[in-house]
Design an enzyme around this catalytic site. Structure first.
Site: not given
Length: 336
Positions: A242, A189, A253, A277, A138
């Site tokens: 990814d 992943k 994260r 999260v 993002a």
């Protein structure tokens, strides 16, 4: 132009709302918290998740789910995977039969082993659930950095329609019929990224990370094919693409949580410090259950689960991976 609502004002939902507004669509961003919706509307900045990124003035922000859902051409479901079922239930009374819902979360529900698009269609009968996935942090999408993703849909017409909605000069979109493969790649992943981050935290090098990435995608492919997905999907954007970015990026994260565990934190401490999260923690259990159900060997996923939930020492987990029985590299290789 389309009427699009993004359901979920986290970093990814906000980034997609910025993209869709820039593409000329009439876009609404929904937050589940009235206070957050008000702050985003007034400051035109998501200071907690995307500091320094200005929200377009044309982007409407609301905490009214009915307003965000009714009469829209496309709903983009951008809540964390653990909140997809609950959010779908709330949406049920506001959407009509045939509604297009694009899931952009990545995960598999533990114990039910349900993919997120299947979950959406369970909770909202009659909708068309699709998926958007790929290497797409993002932080970069919100700043207009070139990014490429894939849309999965059950029919080509829908896939092409969504491709046109998301496509921009900085956001290239491919299409695929393999929804299952796209979702499995996106979910699993994150589990491998936890392992890669843990290796970084332990002070291991690039050799270790390369091994985890390549053997990790092998595990994912084996499971995906056993479940009916297409092998080639996992060698594309939603698979190896990814996986690479999630294992290597400073924005990841899951990698960060793994790194903290490699440094000695418990799973709970690592999740608290990341303060977002960590999807891989939830997908790890589902991945292990699926490996048992389909009788597919997934040693990395197994060791990640032991570190996460059994308190196993990460260095010992790596050692066990290294001293496993000798294997041939590709399961379909032979000397005839």
């Amino acid at each position: 132009m389309a009427k699009v609502s993004v359901i979920g004002a986290g970093s990814w939902g906000t980034a997609l709302a910025i993209l869709l507004t820039g593409n000329g669509h009439e876009t609404i961003l929904w937050s589940h918290r009235e206070s957050q919706a008000l702050e985003l509307s007034e400051t035109r900045e998501h200071k907690a998740k995307l500091p320094g990124v200005k929200l377009p003035e044309r982007l409407e922000i609301t905490a009214d789910l009915k307003k965000a859902a009714v009469g829209r051409d496309v709903l983009v479901l951008a809540v964390p995977s653990v909140a997809v079922r609950e959010t779908a239930k709330k949406l049920r009374s506001y959407v009509s039969c045939g509604q297009l819902i694009v899931n952009v979360a990545k995960g598999i529900e533990a114990h039910t082993l349900t993919t997120l698009t299947d979950m959406i269609e369970e909770e909202i009968p009659g909708v068309h659930a699709c998926v958007l996935s790929g290497p797409s942090h993002a932080e970069e999408v919100s700043r207009g950095l070139p990014t490429t993703c894939v849309v999965g849909a059950k029919d080509k017409v829908t896939a092409e329609y969504l491709q046109n909605i998301f496509m921009s000069p900085v956001f290239r979109v491919y299409i695929s019929p393999d929804i299952l493969g796209i979702e499995l790649g996106g979910a699993l992943k994150n589990v491998i990224a936890l392992a890669a981050g843990t290796a970084d935290g332990l002070g291991y090098g690039d050799n270790t990370k390369a091994a985890l990435i390549t053997r990790g995608i092998t595990e994912i492919v084996r499971l995906g094919v056993a479940m009916g997905a297409r092998a080639e999907t996992f060698y594309g954007l939603s698979g190896i693409g990814d996986l690479i970015v999630t294992c290597a990026s400073k924005h990841s994260r899951n990698r960060k949580a793994g790194y903290l565990m490699g440094q000695g934190r418990t799973m709970e401490q690592a999740m608290a410090e990341v303060n977002m999260v960590v999807e891989g923690v939830y997908s790890a259990k589902a991945g292990l259950e699926l490996s048992g159900k389909y009788q597919v060997e997934m040693p990395i996923v197994e060791q990640v689960n032991r570190v996460l939930f059994d308190g196993k020492d990460p260095a010992e987990a790596v050692r066990e991976l290294m001293v496993r029985d000798k294997k041939i590299e590709s399961w379909d290789s032979s000397w005839n």
